[in-house]
Design a protein around this motif. Structure first.
Motif, PDB file in Angstrom:
ATOM      1  N   VAL A   1       0.836  -1.208   0.000  1.00 47.59           N
ATOM      2  CA  VAL A   1       0.000   0.000   0.000  1.00 47.59           C
ATOM      3  C   VAL A   1       0.871   1.258   0.000  1.00 47.59           C
ATOM      4  CG1 VAL A   1      -1.721   1.312   1.312  1.00 47.59           C
ATOM      5  CG2 VAL A   1      -1.928  -1.187   1.108  1.00 47.59           C
ATOM      6  N   THR A   2       1.942   1.245   0.807  1.00 49.43           N
ATOM      7  CA  THR A   2       2.868   2.383   0.854  1.00 49.43           C
ATOM      8  C   THR A   2       3.470   2.641  -0.522  1.00 49.43           C
ATOM      9  OG1 THR A   2       3.422   1.972   3.176  1.00 49.43           O
ATOM     10  CG2 THR A   2       5.002   3.267   1.902  1.00 49.43           C
ATOM     11  N   LEU A   3       3.832   1.552  -1.190  1.00 50.93           N
ATOM     12  CA  LEU A   3       4.400   1.642  -2.538  1.00 50.93           C
ATOM     13  C   LEU A   3       3.407   2.312  -3.487  1.00 50.93           C
ATOM     14  CD1 LEU A   3       7.109   0.580  -3.707  1.00 50.93           C
ATOM     15  CD2 LEU A   3       5.858  -1.430  -4.505  1.00 50.93           C
ATOM     16  N   HIS A   4       2.146   1.878  -3.397  1.00 53.87           N
ATOM     17  CA  HIS A   4       1.093   2.415  -4.258  1.00 53.87           C
ATOM     18  C   HIS A   4       0.857   3.898  -3.989  1.00 53.87           C
ATOM     19  CE1 HIS A   4      -3.337   2.605  -5.551  1.00 53.87           C
ATOM     20  NE2 HIS A   4      -2.634   2.451  -6.647  1.00 53.87           N
ATOM     21  N   GLN A   5       0.903   4.258  -2.715  1.00 56.04           N
ATOM     22  CA  GLN A   5       0.607   5.642  -2.331  1.00 56.04           C
ATOM     23  C   GLN A   5       1.784   6.580  -2.568  1.00 56.04           C
ATOM     24  OE1 GLN A   5      -0.670   5.058   1.736  1.00 56.04           O
ATOM     25  NE2 GLN A   5      -2.799   4.621   1.143  1.00 56.04           N
ATOM     26  N   SER A   6       2.958   6.002  -2.776  1.00 59.90           N
ATOM     27  CA  SER A   6       4.161   6.823  -2.979  1.00 59.90           C
ATOM     28  C   SER A   6       4.098   7.628  -4.262  1.00 59.90           C
ATOM     29  CB  SER A   6       5.412   5.940  -3.009  1.00 59.90           C
ATOM     30  OG  SER A   6       5.481   5.200  -4.232  1.00 59.90           O
ATOM     31  N   GLY A   7       3.347   7.105  -5.256  1.00 57.08           N
ATOM     32  CA  GLY A   7       3.264   7.784  -6.537  1.00 57.08           C
ATOM     33  C   GLY A   7       4.420   7.492  -7.463  1.00 57.08           C
ATOM     34  N   GLU A   8       5.455   6.826  -6.942  1.00 53.10           N
ATOM     35  CA  GLU A   8       6.617   6.510  -7.766  1.00 53.10           C
ATOM     36  C   GLU A   8       6.457   5.164  -8.462  1.00 53.10           C
ATOM     37  OE1 GLU A   8      11.477   6.032  -7.374  1.00 53.10           O
ATOM     38  OE2 GLU A   8      10.324   6.821  -5.699  1.00 53.10           O
ATOM     39  N   TRP A   9       5.831   4.223  -7.763  1.00 54.41           N
ATOM     40  CA  TRP A   9       5.635   2.875  -8.296  1.00 54.41           C
ATOM     41  C   TRP A   9       4.155   2.538  -8.325  1.00 54.41           C
ATOM     42  CZ3 TRP A   9       9.517  -0.201 -10.148  1.00 54.41           C
ATOM     43  CH2 TRP A   9      10.833   0.177  -9.833  1.00 54.41           C
ATOM     44  N   ILE A  10       3.752   1.778  -9.353  1.00 57.25           N
ATOM     45  CA  ILE A  10       2.382   1.268  -9.430  1.00 57.25           C
ATOM     46  C   ILE A  10       2.442  -0.251  -9.342  1.00 57.25           C
ATOM     47  CG2 ILE A  10       0.316   1.058 -10.852  1.00 57.25           C
ATOM     48  CD1 ILE A  10       1.081   3.732 -12.130  1.00 57.25           C
ATOM     49  N   PRO A  11       1.996  -0.842  -8.208  1.00 56.50           N
ATOM     50  CA  PRO A  11       2.067  -2.298  -8.062  1.00 56.50           C
ATOM     51  C   PRO A  11       0.904  -3.010  -8.750  1.00 56.50           C
ATOM     52  CG  PRO A  11       1.286  -1.308  -6.020  1.00 56.50           C
ATOM     53  CD  PRO A  11       1.531  -0.170  -6.984  1.00 56.50           C
ATOM     54  N   ILE A  12       1.209  -4.129  -9.367  1.00 54.16           N
ATOM     55  CA  ILE A  12       0.212  -5.048  -9.922  1.00 54.16           C
ATOM     56  C   ILE A  12       0.496  -6.395  -9.277  1.00 54.16           C
ATOM     57  CG2 ILE A  12      -0.644  -6.224 -11.994  1.00 54.16           C
ATOM     58  CD1 ILE A  12       1.261  -3.111 -12.613  1.00 54.16           C
ATOM     59  N   ILE A  13      -0.489  -6.971  -8.626  1.00 49.64           N
ATOM     60  CA  ILE A  13      -0.286  -8.223  -7.898  1.00 49.64           C
ATOM     61  C   ILE A  13      -0.731  -9.412  -8.748  1.00 49.64           C
ATOM     62  CG2 ILE A  13      -0.804  -9.523  -5.787  1.00 49.64           C
ATOM     63  CD1 ILE A  13       0.615  -6.787  -5.339  1.00 49.64           C
ATOM     64  N   VAL A  14       0.106 -10.441  -8.813  1.00 53.08           N
ATOM     65  CA  VAL A  14      -0.277 -11.736  -9.389  1.00 53.08           C
ATOM     66  C   VAL A  14      -0.022 -12.775  -8.302  1.00 53.08           C
ATOM     67  CG1 VAL A  14       0.144 -13.437 -11.197  1.00 53.08           C
ATOM     68  CG2 VAL A  14       0.384 -11.003 -11.720  1.00 53.08           C
ATOM     69  N   HIS A  15      -1.001 -13.613  -8.025  1.00 51.34           N
ATOM     70  CA  HIS A  15      -0.853 -14.574  -6.925  1.00 51.34           C
ATOM     71  C   HIS A  15      -1.039 -16.001  -7.418  1.00 51.34           C
ATOM     72  CE1 HIS A  15      -5.140 -15.474  -6.806  1.00 51.34           C
ATOM     73  NE2 HIS A  15      -5.348 -14.176  -6.991  1.00 51.34           N
ATOM     74  N   GLY A  16      -0.458 -16.925  -6.675  1.00 46.43           N
ATOM     75  CA  GLY A  16      -0.721 -18.344  -6.880  1.00 46.43           C
ATOM     76  C   GLY A  16      -1.637 -18.851  -5.785  1.00 46.43           C
ATOM     77  N   GLY A  17      -1.548 -20.139  -5.537  1.00 47.83           N
ATOM     78  CA  GLY A  17      -2.382 -20.743  -4.492  1.00 47.83           C
ATOM     79  C   GLY A  17      -2.230 -22.250  -4.476  1.00 47.83           C
ATOM     80  N   GLY A  18      -1.051 -22.725  -4.910  1.00 54.97           N
ATOM     81  CA  GLY A  18      -0.822 -24.161  -5.089  1.00 54.97           C
ATOM     82  C   GLY A  18      -1.165 -25.050  -3.907  1.00 54.97           C
ATOM     83  N   PRO A  19      -0.638 -24.750  -2.692  1.00 59.09           N
ATOM     84  CA  PRO A  19      -0.937 -25.610  -1.543  1.00 59.09           C
ATOM     85  C   PRO A  19      -2.426 -25.702  -1.217  1.00 59.09           C
ATOM     86  CG  PRO A  19       0.970 -24.261  -1.085  1.00 59.09           C
ATOM     87  CD  PRO A  19       0.391 -23.749  -2.376  1.00 59.09           C
ATOM     88  N   LEU A  20      -3.155 -24.591  -1.386  1.00 59.13           N
ATOM     89  CA  LEU A  20      -4.599 -24.606  -1.118  1.00 59.13           C
ATOM     90  C   LEU A  20      -5.341 -25.438  -2.167  1.00 59.13           C
ATOM     91  CD1 LEU A  20      -5.125 -20.869  -0.128  1.00 59.13           C
ATOM     92  CD2 LEU A  20      -5.168 -22.847   1.388  1.00 59.13           C
ATOM     93  N   ILE A  21      -4.851 -25.379  -3.417  1.00 59.86           N
ATOM     94  CA  ILE A  21      -5.430 -26.224  -4.470  1.00 59.86           C
ATOM     95  C   ILE A  21      -5.202 -27.687  -4.148  1.00 59.86           C
ATOM     96  CG2 ILE A  21      -5.253 -26.867  -6.912  1.00 59.86           C
ATOM     97  CD1 ILE A  21      -4.419 -23.907  -7.436  1.00 59.86           C
ATOM     98  N   THR A  22      -3.964 -28.016  -3.775  1.00 60.47           N
ATOM     99  CA  THR A  22      -3.619 -29.403  -3.436  1.00 60.47           C
ATOM    100  C   THR A  22      -4.454 -29.902  -2.265  1.00 60.47           C
ATOM    101  OG1 THR A  22      -1.352 -29.094  -4.239  1.00 60.47           O
ATOM    102  CG2 THR A  22      -1.730 -30.928  -2.718  1.00 60.47           C
ATOM    103  N   GLU A  23      -4.635 -29.043  -1.279  1.00 58.79           N
ATOM    104  CA  GLU A  23      -5.418 -29.414  -0.088  1.00 58.79           C
ATOM    105  C   GLU A  23      -6.853 -29.758  -0.461  1.00 58.79           C
ATOM    106  OE1 GLU A  23      -7.034 -27.065   3.842  1.00 58.79           O
ATOM    107  OE2 GLU A  23      -5.002 -26.587   3.150  1.00 58.79           O
TER     108      GLU A  23
END
Length: 268
Positions: free
Chosen positions: A25-47
């Motif tokens: 959030v700090t990164l996003h609010q800094s105005g210098e960087w724009i974060p884009i999140i990509v996530h996995g979830g392998g262990p939860l899928i396996t479970e």
């Protein structure tokens, strides 16, 4: 302002501290960087697959995906995990908008060359960067689950590292993989040592001698592919180290930086 694609997998998802989300959030609010999140979830899928008695196996770090497995992959990634990440960013004081690669054909995909072995595992052929930029322009951090869409509406399970690399390539963004280890580790004088910087040819050698193995293989391959195609820089950073993400974006020496051979030789 610079784009940075930040990717973390299911192995760290449940354990990342609240301070990490605050740093996003700090990164996003800094105005210098724009974060884009990509996530996995392998262990939860396996479970969930185990609970439903559905067989699951991996080949070179990629999950073999039948239609039945694909249904569960989408349910976990685009449903439970995606919204969990959005909630945690909101709890940290940020604005996040969750989508999957299927929405708006964000990730157009086709089957991999190893589709006979891997089933419905895809590779990205096109990224709808205008959709991502539209979310950003509304003031949100995009949170993307790596399920792609292909011809005839066929869905594909896309490795999160591969998806993150494709998105970073489309946006000309830096790419940062979040891990639970300090970076790429090698044995030196009987001790595990972190590589501060590693080149393309060194990565290939580390794969060949099995220093890099399992789920790290698609990560470093995606990194190298990205560097060859428009990504300025790739880093692997420990998300459990305080301020590691902010330190990385501020140019402080944390994690492992992956570079092309010619860049590596110029820096020496």
């Amino acid at each position: 302002m610079k784009y940075i694609v930040i990717k973390w997998g299911g192995s760290v998802l449940e354990k990342l501290p609240k301070t990490f989300y605050k740093d996003v959030v700090t990164l996003h609010q800094s105005g210098e960087w724009i974060p884009i999140i990509v996530h996995g979830g392998g262990p939860l899928i396996t479970e969930l697959l185990q609970k439903l008695n559905v067989e699951t196996k991996f080949v070179n770090g990629l999950r073999v995906t039948s239609q039945q497995v694909l249904d569960i992959v989408e349910m976990v990634l685009s449903g439970a995990v995606n919204k969990q990440v959005v909630r945690k960013i909101m709890e940290a004081g940020g604005n996040a908008f969750g989508v999957s690669g299927v929405d708006g054909s964000l990730l157009k995909a086709r089957p991999t060359e190893a589709s006979e072995t891997l089933g419905y595992v895809g590779e990205v052929v096109e990224v709808n960067h205008l959709l991502i930029e539209g979310i950003i322009n509304q003031g949100y951090i995009p949170v993307i689950s790596p399920v792609g869409i292909g011809e005839g509406g066929q869905r594909y399970n896309i490795n999160g590292d591969v998806a993150a690399s494709a998105i970073a390539k489309a946006l000309g963004a830096n790419l940062c993989f979040i891990s639970d280890i300090p970076g790429i580790m090698v044995e030196k004088d009987g001790k595990k040592t972190k590589l501060a910087k590693v080149s393309k040819s060194e990565v290939e050698e580390l794969i060949n001698n099995q220093t890099i193995w399992g789920g790290m293989i698609p990560k470093v391959k995606a990194a190298i592919d990205g560097l060859v195609h428009n990504i300025p820089e790739v880093g692997i950073v420990n998300g459990f180290e305080e301020n590691s993400l902010l330190d990385y974006t501020n140019g402080i020496d944390v994690g492992t930086k992956i570079v092309l051979d010619e860049v590596f030789s110029n820096d020496k």
